[in-house]
Design a protein around this motif. Structure first.
Motif, PDB file in Angstrom:
ATOM      1  N   SER A 151      10.119   8.655 -22.646  1.00 42.20           N
ATOM      2  CA  SER A 151       8.821   9.611 -22.526  1.00 42.20           C
ATOM      3  C   SER A 151       8.232   9.778 -21.171  1.00 42.20           C
ATOM      4  O   SER A 151       7.376  10.588 -20.835  1.00 42.20           O
ATOM      5  CB  SER A 151       7.933   8.798 -23.514  1.00 42.20           C
ATOM      6  N   PHE A 152       8.384   8.884 -20.126  1.00 41.98           N
ATOM      7  CA  PHE A 152       7.966   8.927 -18.872  1.00 41.98           C
ATOM      8  C   PHE A 152       9.137   9.652 -18.037  1.00 41.98           C
ATOM      9  O   PHE A 152       8.819   9.553 -16.655  1.00 41.98           O
ATOM     10  CB  PHE A 152       7.585   7.382 -18.363  1.00 41.98           C
ATOM     11  N   THR A 153       9.694  10.132 -18.377  1.00 45.33           N
ATOM     12  CA  THR A 153      10.796  10.725 -17.563  1.00 45.33           C
ATOM     13  C   THR A 153      10.964  12.257 -17.797  1.00 45.33           C
ATOM     14  O   THR A 153      10.678  12.779 -18.871  1.00 45.33           O
ATOM     15  CB  THR A 153      12.513  10.266 -18.212  1.00 45.33           C
ATOM     16  N   HIS A 154      11.153  13.136 -16.612  1.00 48.66           N
ATOM     17  CA  HIS A 154      10.949  14.235 -16.617  1.00 48.66           C
ATOM     18  C   HIS A 154      12.308  15.092 -15.666  1.00 48.66           C
ATOM     19  O   HIS A 154      12.571  14.442 -14.717  1.00 48.66           O
ATOM     20  CB  HIS A 154       9.729  14.796 -15.697  1.00 48.66           C
ATOM     21  N   TRP A 155      12.887  15.961 -16.440  1.00 46.44           N
ATOM     22  CA  TRP A 155      13.971  16.697 -15.888  1.00 46.44           C
ATOM     23  C   TRP A 155      13.608  17.867 -15.198  1.00 46.44           C
ATOM     24  O   TRP A 155      12.623  18.641 -15.324  1.00 46.44           O
ATOM     25  CB  TRP A 155      14.854  16.947 -17.186  1.00 46.44           C
ATOM     26  N   PRO A 156      14.426  18.432 -14.173  1.00 48.38           N
ATOM     27  CA  PRO A 156      14.184  19.809 -13.418  1.00 48.38           C
ATOM     28  C   PRO A 156      14.009  20.805 -14.404  1.00 48.38           C
ATOM     29  O   PRO A 156      12.846  21.648 -14.065  1.00 48.38           O
ATOM     30  CB  PRO A 156      15.529  19.579 -12.766  1.00 48.38           C
ATOM     31  N   THR A 157      14.558  21.069 -15.450  1.00 45.57           N
ATOM     32  CA  THR A 157      14.398  21.914 -16.529  1.00 45.57           C
ATOM     33  C   THR A 157      14.076  21.357 -17.627  1.00 45.57           C
ATOM     34  O   THR A 157      14.955  20.707 -18.245  1.00 45.57           O
ATOM     35  CB  THR A 157      15.672  22.974 -16.752  1.00 45.57           C
ATOM     36  N   PRO A 158      12.756  21.267 -18.199  1.00 52.83           N
ATOM     37  CA  PRO A 158      12.473  20.661 -19.374  1.00 52.83           C
ATOM     38  C   PRO A 158      13.205  21.011 -20.538  1.00 52.83           C
ATOM     39  O   PRO A 158      13.106  22.299 -21.169  1.00 52.83           O
ATOM     40  CB  PRO A 158      10.934  20.853 -19.518  1.00 52.83           C
ATOM     41  N   PRO A 159      13.862  20.162 -21.107  1.00 50.63           N
ATOM     42  CA  PRO A 159      14.846  20.315 -22.296  1.00 50.63           C
ATOM     43  C   PRO A 159      13.883  20.466 -23.619  1.00 50.63           C
ATOM     44  O   PRO A 159      12.855  19.539 -23.548  1.00 50.63           O
ATOM     45  CB  PRO A 159      15.678  19.292 -22.579  1.00 50.63           C
ATOM     46  N   GLY A 160      14.090  21.556 -24.527  1.00 43.71           N
ATOM     47  CA  GLY A 160      13.518  21.305 -25.753  1.00 43.71           C
ATOM     48  C   GLY A 160      13.896  20.341 -26.728  1.00 43.71           C
ATOM     49  O   GLY A 160      13.297  19.955 -27.640  1.00 43.71           O
ATOM     50  N   ARG A 161      15.046  19.869 -26.332  1.00 39.82           N
ATOM     51  CA  ARG A 161      15.541  18.582 -27.251  1.00 39.82           C
ATOM     52  C   ARG A 161      16.662  17.844 -26.337  1.00 39.82           C
ATOM     53  O   ARG A 161      17.261  18.377 -25.418  1.00 39.82           O
ATOM     54  CB  ARG A 161      16.336  19.211 -28.422  1.00 39.82           C
ATOM     55  N   LEU A 162      16.215  16.657 -26.270  1.00 39.68           N
ATOM     56  CA  LEU A 162      17.023  15.631 -25.792  1.00 39.68           C
ATOM     57  C   LEU A 162      18.244  15.122 -26.188  1.00 39.68           C
ATOM     58  O   LEU A 162      18.306  15.084 -27.578  1.00 39.68           O
ATOM     59  CB  LEU A 162      16.277  14.434 -25.281  1.00 39.68           C
ATOM     60  N   HIS A 163      19.144  14.851 -25.480  1.00 44.31           N
ATOM     61  CA  HIS A 163      20.469  14.036 -26.083  1.00 44.31           C
ATOM     62  C   HIS A 163      20.758  12.862 -25.472  1.00 44.31           C
ATOM     63  O   HIS A 163      20.984  12.937 -24.348  1.00 44.31           O
ATOM     64  CB  HIS A 163      21.476  15.109 -26.081  1.00 44.31           C
ATOM     65  N   LEU A 164      20.629  11.931 -26.218  1.00 43.92           N
ATOM     66  CA  LEU A 164      20.924  10.565 -26.048  1.00 43.92           C
ATOM     67  C   LEU A 164      22.371  10.206 -26.145  1.00 43.92           C
ATOM     68  O   LEU A 164      22.755   9.951 -27.285  1.00 43.92           O
ATOM     69  CB  LEU A 164      19.949   9.390 -26.327  1.00 43.92           C
ATOM     70  N   CYS A 165      23.211   9.683 -25.362  1.00 44.01           N
ATOM     71  CA  CYS A 165      24.681   9.493 -25.516  1.00 44.01           C
ATOM     72  C   CYS A 165      24.828   8.029 -25.187  1.00 44.01           C
ATOM     73  O   CYS A 165      24.514   7.365 -24.062  1.00 44.01           O
ATOM     74  CB  CYS A 165      25.492  10.135 -24.849  1.00 44.01           C
ATOM     75  N   VAL A 166      25.417   7.162 -26.346  1.00 45.82           N
ATOM     76  CA  VAL A 166      25.662   5.932 -26.298  1.00 45.82           C
ATOM     77  C   VAL A 166      27.148   5.921 -26.157  1.00 45.82           C
ATOM     78  O   VAL A 166      27.861   6.240 -26.629  1.00 45.82           O
ATOM     79  CB  VAL A 166      25.179   5.202 -27.572  1.00 45.82           C
ATOM     80  N   THR A 167      27.577   4.815 -24.878  1.00 45.43           N
ATOM     81  CA  THR A 167      28.899   4.768 -24.569  1.00 45.43           C
ATOM     82  C   THR A 167      28.972   3.349 -24.356  1.00 45.43           C
ATOM     83  O   THR A 167      28.112   2.230 -24.233  1.00 45.43           O
ATOM     84  CB  THR A 167      29.036   5.405 -23.421  1.00 45.43           C
ATOM     85  N   GLY A 168      30.242   2.898 -24.389  1.00 48.79           N
ATOM     86  CA  GLY A 168      30.739   1.213 -24.176  1.00 48.79           C
ATOM     87  C   GLY A 168      30.506   0.480 -25.375  1.00 48.79           C
ATOM     88  O   GLY A 168      30.742   1.115 -26.427  1.00 48.79           O
ATOM     89  N   ARG A 169      30.251  -0.599 -25.389  1.00 53.41           N
ATOM     90  CA  ARG A 169      30.226  -1.648 -26.633  1.00 53.41           C
ATOM     91  C   ARG A 169      28.868  -2.037 -26.538  1.00 53.41           C
ATOM     92  O   ARG A 169      28.740  -3.361 -26.129  1.00 53.41           O
ATOM     93  CB  ARG A 169      31.499  -2.796 -26.368  1.00 53.41           C
ATOM     94  N   PRO A 170      27.914  -1.428 -26.931  1.00 54.36           N
ATOM     95  CA  PRO A 170      26.379  -1.896 -27.026  1.00 54.36           C
ATOM     96  C   PRO A 170      26.085  -3.010 -28.195  1.00 54.36           C
ATOM     97  O   PRO A 170      26.978  -2.960 -29.228  1.00 54.36           O
ATOM     98  CB  PRO A 170      25.715  -0.691 -27.662  1.00 54.36           C
ATOM     99  N   ASP A 171      25.454  -3.985 -27.825  1.00 54.76           N
ATOM    100  CA  ASP A 171      24.947  -5.090 -28.575  1.00 54.76           C
ATOM    101  C   ASP A 171      23.511  -4.685 -29.242  1.00 54.76           C
ATOM    102  O   ASP A 171      23.180  -5.623 -30.230  1.00 54.76           O
ATOM    103  CB  ASP A 171      25.052  -6.432 -27.747  1.00 54.76           C
ATOM    104  N   TYR A 172      22.648  -3.923 -28.585  1.00 56.53           N
ATOM    105  CA  TYR A 172      21.438  -3.728 -29.066  1.00 56.53           C
ATOM    106  C   TYR A 172      20.986  -2.374 -29.266  1.00 56.53           C
ATOM    107  O   TYR A 172      19.804  -1.934 -29.395  1.00 56.53           O
ATOM    108  CB  TYR A 172      20.298  -4.258 -27.889  1.00 56.53           C
ATOM    109  N   ALA A 173      21.770  -1.406 -29.842  1.00 51.00           N
ATOM    110  CA  ALA A 173      21.800  -0.056 -29.990  1.00 51.00           C
ATOM    111  C   ALA A 173      21.505   0.245 -31.389  1.00 51.00           C
ATOM    112  O   ALA A 173      21.655   1.548 -31.710  1.00 51.00           O
ATOM    113  CB  ALA A 173      22.753   0.838 -29.378  1.00 51.00           C
ATOM    114  N   GLN A 174      21.591  -0.630 -32.348  1.00 54.37           N
ATOM    115  CA  GLN A 174      21.729  -0.346 -33.847  1.00 54.37           C
ATOM    116  C   GLN A 174      20.282   0.596 -34.041  1.00 54.37           C
ATOM    117  O   GLN A 174      20.466   1.313 -35.153  1.00 54.37           O
ATOM    118  CB  GLN A 174      21.536  -1.654 -34.443  1.00 54.37           C
TER     119      GLN A 174
END
Length: 225
Positions: free
Chosen positions: A93-116
């Motif tokens: 929420s405190f991050t801003h992209w050069p071109t503000p996206p209407g929808r953000l995409h979060l990609c989880v990679t690796g072997r996460p332990d806390y991303a449930q």
């Protein structure tokens, strides 16, 4: 360079790494003032890394209450993972992209332990956030993702992810990087249901995104998952 900042669910106002904080100050109040000053100085030492954008200021109280498609009381999401979700959504929420996206995409990679808790569609502030899982060597990490959440990766895998997102405006948040020197911008420290994070200011400066200094508000108000 990195600054250590406590987040969300911990009733701690600051958690500075040994390289930033100093000890021996008389009294909690004096220590706290010195710790927050150290963070401010560290941020000031990396010009352009965190950009103040008052026209897009986000209310910290709002970021503390992200909306998810799942119930807050969903027994499938542990309090620990719910706390991680709160911190991650607050950082976004405190991050801003050069071109503000209407929808953000979060990609989880690796072997996460806390991303449930990072599933389906969430809200980061007022912006919809779609979550998907991608393999660490998927080139889409640098093309289709505004945010990359790194679970456990070995050194070669982490370097591969870093190379894929290099030069692109991608916010990176990592687990299992206690020194916060492997290239991610924010590094989570999870202790039970308490979550803190470190900021790698050099990585922020190179990322192409701007992070408001107000992200430090995550250090000052506790959040209940």
């Amino acid at each position: 360079m990195h600054a250590s900042v406590p987040a969300a669910v911990a009733h701690r106002a600051a958690a500075i790494r040994p390289g930033v904080a100093t000890s021996g100050l008389p009294g909690w109040s004096a220590w706290l003032r010195h710790a927050m000053l150290a963070v401010a100085c560290a941020l000031g030492a990396a010009p352009g890394a965190l950009a103040d954008t008052p026209d897009a200021t986000v209310d910290p109280a709002h970021t503390a209450r992200p909306v998810t498609t799942a119930s807050r009381t969903d027994p499938a999401v542990s309090p620990r993972d719910a706390a991680v979700r709160q911190v991650v959504l607050g950082i976004i929420s405190f991050t801003h992209w050069p071109t503000p996206p209407g929808r953000l995409h979060l990609c989880v990679t690796g072997r996460p332990d806390y991303a449930q808790g990072l599933v389906d569609t969430l809200l980061a502030g007022s912006t919809p956030l779609e979550v998907q899982h991608l393999h660490f060597d998927d080139s889409a990490l640098g093309v289709a993702c505004e945010v990359v959440y790194l679970g456990e990766l070995d050194g070669a895998e982490r370097q591969r992810v870093s190379a894929t997102v290099a030069g692109r405006p991608v916010l990176t948040i990592a687990e299992h990087d206690p020194s916060c020197t492997a290239g991610s911008m924010f590094c989570l420290n999870v202790d039970g249901e308490r979550v803190t994070f470190d900021i790698n200011l050099d990585a922020v400066a190179r990322s192409g995104v701007r992070v408001q200094p107000n992200v430090l508000n995550l250090a000052r108000r506790p959040v209940t998952p």
